[in-house]
Design a protein around this motif. Structure first.
Motif, PDB file in Angstrom:
ATOM      1  N   ASP A   1       0.830  -1.198   0.000  1.00  0.00           N
ATOM      2  CA  ASP A   1       0.000   0.000   0.000  1.00  0.00           C
ATOM      3  C   ASP A   1       0.877   1.266   0.000  1.00  0.00           C
ATOM      4  O   ASP A   1       0.601   2.236  -0.724  1.00  0.00           O
ATOM      5  CB  ASP A   1      -0.921  -0.023   1.230  1.00  0.00           C
TER       6      ASP A   1
ATOM      7  N   GLN B   1      -9.452   4.032  -3.388  1.00  0.00           N
ATOM      8  CA  GLN B   1      -9.314   4.121  -1.920  1.00  0.00           C
ATOM      9  C   GLN B   1      -9.608   5.554  -1.483  1.00  0.00           C
ATOM     10  O   GLN B   1      -9.247   6.513  -2.156  1.00  0.00           O
ATOM     11  CB  GLN B   1      -7.904   3.732  -1.499  1.00  0.00           C
TER      12      GLN B   1
ATOM     13  N   GLU C   1      -6.981   8.326   3.756  1.00  0.00           N
ATOM     14  CA  GLU C   1      -7.964   7.531   2.993  1.00  0.00           C
ATOM     15  C   GLU C   1      -8.899   6.793   3.953  1.00  0.00           C
ATOM     16  O   GLU C   1     -10.120   6.788   3.775  1.00  0.00           O
ATOM     17  CB  GLU C   1      -7.233   6.531   2.083  1.00  0.00           C
TER      18      GLU C   1
ATOM     19  N   GLU D   1     -12.947   7.035   4.659  1.00  0.00           N
ATOM     20  CA  GLU D   1     -13.865   5.895   4.573  1.00  0.00           C
ATOM     21  C   GLU D   1     -14.649   5.701   5.877  1.00  0.00           C
ATOM     22  O   GLU D   1     -15.795   5.262   5.862  1.00  0.00           O
ATOM     23  CB  GLU D   1     -13.072   4.620   4.209  1.00  0.00           C
TER      24      GLU D   1
END
Ligand code: GSH
Length: 252
Positions: free
Chosen positions: A6, A140, A170, A174
């Motif tokens: 990531d 994302q 990110e 979310e």
């Protein structure tokens, strides 16, 4: 392993932004009251606004508005008339703005030491590469996860181009976690040295940027990201530890 992949992807996103969102270059005056930005980390238009915030060295209260999220989206519609992001509220000038280009113009005109980048450049190169970066991030930071609310806003020491801080932002989008973005861009050569190496090479490192100085005073170290959660009294360095903490604390 998953986190390392990531971070590598996030570093690619930073490279795609050609160095924007890392340095403080046009800081002028600081607002008396916090700016409020309703945004999504993965939105290309929001990203160009956040890059301006780093260039101008401006903190902001971030209200994440991911798709399928219902915590702040209805508020934006109430305040501005529609659900479109970014949306900026500037309590210092009684300004409420949609449109990334207009927001950037307002920020530079009000708080910058330099003029805003030309509108044609923002609309072409900046927005196009930002759209590419959103594609590289594979969505994302755009869609809400099941979550429960944080009572008080968190604080995140971050700058737009940090690959590690991006991963944290990110997830905060979310999970619809509101946070005070403590802008921590680079303004001197030693800021660019990775923290463990910097401690060895430059034990007398003295940051000049205001939030980096505050961080050094608070923790004895400067690394980005750094998270403060007043709801649980938790303070953490390290993007992997921070994302684990956020998932454990706020995801359902
Ligand atoms: N021209 C606008 C475009 C903004 C825009 O289209 N934003 C998208 C997100 S990337 C949006 O608000 N979509 C509606 C939604 O997410 O509900 C700007 O530059 O700010």
């Amino acid at each position: 392993m998953r986190h390392s992949i990531d971070v590598a992807g996030s570093l690619l996103a930073t490279l795609n932004q050609q160095g924007r969102g890392i340095r403080i270059g046009s800081a002028g005056r600081q607002p008396a009251e916090l700016l409020e930005l309703y945004d999504m980390e993965g939105c290309p238009f929001c990203r160009v606004v956040r890059e301006a915030l780093t260039d101008l060295d401006l903190d902001a209260m971030i209200y994440p508005c991911p798709k399928a999220g219902d915590r702040y989206r209805p508020l934006v519609e109430k305040l501005g008339g529609k659900q479109q992001f970014p949306f900026l509220m500037d309590p210092n000038t009684d300004t409420a703005l949609y449109e990334s280009g207009d927001i950037i113009d307002h920020l530079y005109a009000t708080y910058g030491s330099d003029p805003a980048p030309p509108a044609w450049l923002v609309k072409s190169l900046y927005t196009l590469s930002s759209a590419g970066t959103s594609a590289l991030r594979l969505g994302q930071g755009t869609r809400a996860l099941e979550n429960h609310p944080a009572e008080q806003p968190l604080e995140l020491y971050s700058f737009e181009g940090s690959p590690f801080a991006r991963i944290v932002r990110e997830l905060m989008t979310e999970l619809e976690i509101p946070y005070v973005l403590r802008q921590s861009g680079r303004d001197q050569a030693r800021d660019w040295v990775l923290p463990p190496m910097r401690q060895r090479l430059f034990p007398d490192y003295e940051p000049s940027q205001r939030n980096r100085r505050a961080l050094l005073q608070r923790t004895g170290d400067v690394a980005i990201p750094y998270l403060i959660d007043p709801n649980t009294g938790t303070e953490l360095y390290d993007s992997e530890r921070i994302t684990d903490y956020l998932l454990n604390t706020y995801a359902d």
